[in-house]
Enzyme design. Structure first.
Site, PDB file in Angstrom:
ATOM      1  N   SER A 116       1.018  -1.039   0.021  1.00  0.00           N
ATOM      2  CA  SER A 116      -0.138  -0.187  -0.027  1.00  0.00           C
ATOM      3  C   SER A 116       0.767   1.398  -0.105  1.00  0.00           C
ATOM      4  O   SER A 116       2.057   1.049   0.514  1.00  0.00           O
ATOM      5  CB  SER A 116      -0.867   0.083   1.373  1.00  0.00           C
ATOM      6  OG  SER A 116      -1.487   1.172   1.451  1.00  0.00           O
ATOM      7  N   TYR A 140      -1.877  -1.268  10.578  1.00  0.00           N
ATOM      8  CA  TYR A 140      -1.763  -1.415   9.031  1.00  0.00           C
ATOM      9  C   TYR A 140      -0.458  -0.875   8.654  1.00  0.00           C
ATOM     10  O   TYR A 140       0.153  -1.651   7.855  1.00  0.00           O
ATOM     11  CB  TYR A 140      -2.989  -0.840   8.410  1.00  0.00           C
ATOM     12  CG  TYR A 140      -3.202  -0.734   7.066  1.00  0.00           C
ATOM     13  CD1 TYR A 140      -4.141  -1.929   6.725  1.00  0.00           C
ATOM     14  CD2 TYR A 140      -2.798  -0.121   6.099  1.00  0.00           C
ATOM     15  CE1 TYR A 140      -4.269  -2.145   5.309  1.00  0.00           C
ATOM     16  CE2 TYR A 140      -2.913  -0.291   4.846  1.00  0.00           C
ATOM     17  CZ  TYR A 140      -3.683  -1.097   4.546  1.00  0.00           C
ATOM     18  OH  TYR A 140      -4.103  -1.208   3.076  1.00  0.00           O
TER      19      TYR A 140
HETATM   20  P1  NAD Z   1     -11.199  -6.555   0.830  1.00  0.00           P
HETATM   21  O1  NAD Z   1     -11.840  -6.401   2.270  1.00  0.00           O
HETATM   22  O2  NAD Z   1     -12.108  -6.014  -0.324  1.00  0.00           O
HETATM   23  O3  NAD Z   1     -10.636  -7.973   0.585  1.00  0.00           O
HETATM   24  C1  NAD Z   1      -9.822  -8.345   1.465  1.00  0.00           C
HETATM   25  C2  NAD Z   1     -10.151  -9.971   1.568  1.00  0.00           C
HETATM   26  O4  NAD Z   1      -9.214 -10.473   2.431  1.00  0.00           O
HETATM   27  C3  NAD Z   1     -11.350 -10.485   2.027  1.00  0.00           C
HETATM   28  O5  NAD Z   1     -12.186 -11.441   1.033  1.00  0.00           O
HETATM   29  C4  NAD Z   1     -11.355 -11.149   3.370  1.00  0.00           C
HETATM   30  O6  NAD Z   1     -12.201 -12.120   3.394  1.00  0.00           O
HETATM   31  C5  NAD Z   1      -9.784 -11.585   3.126  1.00  0.00           C
HETATM   32  N1  NAD Z   1      -9.100 -11.620   4.520  1.00  0.00           N
HETATM   33  C6  NAD Z   1      -9.385 -10.712   5.466  1.00  0.00           C
HETATM   34  N2  NAD Z   1      -8.555 -11.437   6.517  1.00  0.00           N
HETATM   35  C7  NAD Z   1      -8.485 -12.805   6.265  1.00  0.00           C
HETATM   36  C8  NAD Z   1      -8.058 -13.796   7.099  1.00  0.00           C
HETATM   37  N3  NAD Z   1      -7.517 -13.734   8.133  1.00  0.00           N
HETATM   38  N4  NAD Z   1      -7.697 -14.994   6.374  1.00  0.00           N
HETATM   39  C9  NAD Z   1      -8.085 -15.107   4.954  1.00  0.00           C
HETATM   40  N5  NAD Z   1      -8.758 -14.162   4.482  1.00  0.00           N
HETATM   41  C10 NAD Z   1      -8.708 -13.107   4.842  1.00  0.00           C
HETATM   42  O7  NAD Z   1      -9.882  -5.479   0.975  1.00  0.00           O
HETATM   43  P2  NAD Z   1      -9.186  -4.973  -0.609  1.00  0.00           P
HETATM   44  O8  NAD Z   1      -9.497  -3.569  -0.446  1.00  0.00           O
HETATM   45  O9  NAD Z   1      -9.373  -5.612  -1.634  1.00  0.00           O
HETATM   46  O10 NAD Z   1      -7.497  -5.452  -0.016  1.00  0.00           O
HETATM   47  C11 NAD Z   1      -6.705  -6.205  -0.336  1.00  0.00           C
HETATM   48  C12 NAD Z   1      -5.425  -6.025  -0.130  1.00  0.00           C
HETATM   49  O11 NAD Z   1      -4.750  -4.518  -0.743  1.00  0.00           O
HETATM   50  C13 NAD Z   1      -5.081  -5.943   1.466  1.00  0.00           C
HETATM   51  O12 NAD Z   1      -3.926  -6.246   1.698  1.00  0.00           O
HETATM   52  C14 NAD Z   1      -4.910  -4.149   1.595  1.00  0.00           C
HETATM   53  O13 NAD Z   1      -4.340  -3.824   2.828  1.00  0.00           O
HETATM   54  C15 NAD Z   1      -4.409  -3.827   0.234  1.00  0.00           C
HETATM   55  N6  NAD Z   1      -4.723  -2.371   0.096  1.00  0.00           N
HETATM   56  C16 NAD Z   1      -5.953  -2.143  -0.439  1.00  0.00           C
HETATM   57  C17 NAD Z   1      -6.261  -0.690  -0.594  1.00  0.00           C
HETATM   58  C18 NAD Z   1      -7.735  -0.079  -0.693  1.00  0.00           C
HETATM   59  O14 NAD Z   1      -7.880   0.877  -0.968  1.00  0.00           O
HETATM   60  N7  NAD Z   1      -8.728  -0.774  -0.987  1.00  0.00           N
HETATM   61  C19 NAD Z   1      -5.303   0.119  -0.953  1.00  0.00           C
HETATM   62  C20 NAD Z   1      -3.947  -0.275  -0.715  1.00  0.00           C
HETATM   63  C21 NAD Z   1      -3.791  -1.656  -0.268  1.00  0.00           C
END
Ligand code: NAD
Length: 272
Positions: free
Chosen positions: A154, A167
């Protein structure tokens, strides 16, 4: 000085060079197995779809059983597992050619109020689980002389924000892990990189936007521009598919020399 381009298709170092000399990124992962964590939603889901289009055999891991529906659509294997549980990880068949460490979650609280068990949980899911999955995947990658590890970090792997201690600490830890893997794995044809998005339009962020709009009594578009994107030059969210394109590129043959780095998709956030 005039630089003469090499004859068409003559450079073996450019696997995608076609007969016109144009570099074409060939992303064919046929015969490769890709394991994507957190594949049930958002960025992980988009990565799964993109890698499936490239022909990879997929293993989709998520704690949410809804991942089975996506796996069914893509002809993939679904594994419902909680990545905060080391035993659950160790019972996975971790063998793969491509590993996308994506699962993650957020908790927002001031430091005096930050629950220590929540902090520890976030480190387990976002640092320890990638470490465990990487150490299980590497022996097979080494044996095959090829591998791709993409860690979804991120902007918060490179910059801090208040109230996101767990985070930010986890993403900075993931950055260090990714670089160390890059150094160790390079002689075996394995790359390891981080991808660093700003705010992506996923269920996680859409929920935050709705909460902020209600809390401040402003429109969701104002939350995006005035609260989330104050430090981004581009005043829009990124789509999950845009992140998945970069992940797919890093898995392609032309990306074989890219390792140990962090590629931002942040609309200019870290340029300032
Ligand atoms: P999201 O909540 O849409 O998806 C996250 C997924 O991870 C979900 O399906 C959830 O069930 C799964 N998950 C969470 N904890 C878990 C566990 N203990 N065991 C197994 N599965 C688990 O989130 P997203 O926005 O798609 O985020 C995905 C990644 O991208 C993350 O690492 C997040 O930090 C990173 N990210 C997101 C953003 C954003 O703005 N959305 C920005 C930068 C980085």
């Amino acid at each position: 000085m005039t630089i003469t381009p090499p004859p068409a298709g003559s450079d073996p170092a450019i696997p995608g060079a076609d007969e016109t000399g144009t570099e074409v990124v060939r992303l064919d992962l046929t015969g490769r197995t890709a394991l994507v964590t957190g594949a049930g939603s958002g960025i992980g889901r988009a990565c799964a779809v993109r890698l499936a289009h490239a022909g990879a055999r997929l293993v989709l891991v998520d704690r949410d059983a809804a991942v089975r529906d996506l796996a069914g659509d893509l002809g993939a294997t679904a594994v419902v597992a909680d990545l905060s549980d080391p035993d659950a990880i160790d019972s996975l068949d971790g063998g793969c050619d491509v590993l996308v460490n994506n699962a993650g979650l957020q908790h927002v609280a001031s430091l005096p109020d930050f629950p220590p068990d929540r902090f520890a949980h976030i480190q387990r899911v976002m640092v320890e689980a990638p470490f465990r999955l990487i150490r299980r995947a590497l022996p097979d990658m080494y044996a095959g002389g090829w591998g791709r590890i993409v860690n979804i970090s991120s902007v918060h792997g490179l910059r801090a924000s208040p109230f996101k201690a767990a985070y930010v600490a986890a993403k900075h830890g993931l950055e260090g892990l990714s670089k160390t893997v890059a150094l160790e794995a390079a002689p075996h044809g394995v790359t390891s990189n981080c991808v660093n998005p700003g705010y992506v339009r996923t269920p996680l962020v859409e929920g935050q936007i709705a909460d902020q709009a209600a809390a401040h009594g402003i429109a969701e578009s104002e939350v995006i521009e005035q609260i989330l994107l104050t430090r981004s030059a581009m005043k829009r969210l990124i789509e999950p598919a845009e992140v998945a394109e970069l992940v797919a590129y890093l898995c392609s043959p032309v990306a074989g020399f890219i390792t140990g780095t962090s590629l931002t998709l942040d609309g200019g956030w870290t340029a300032s």
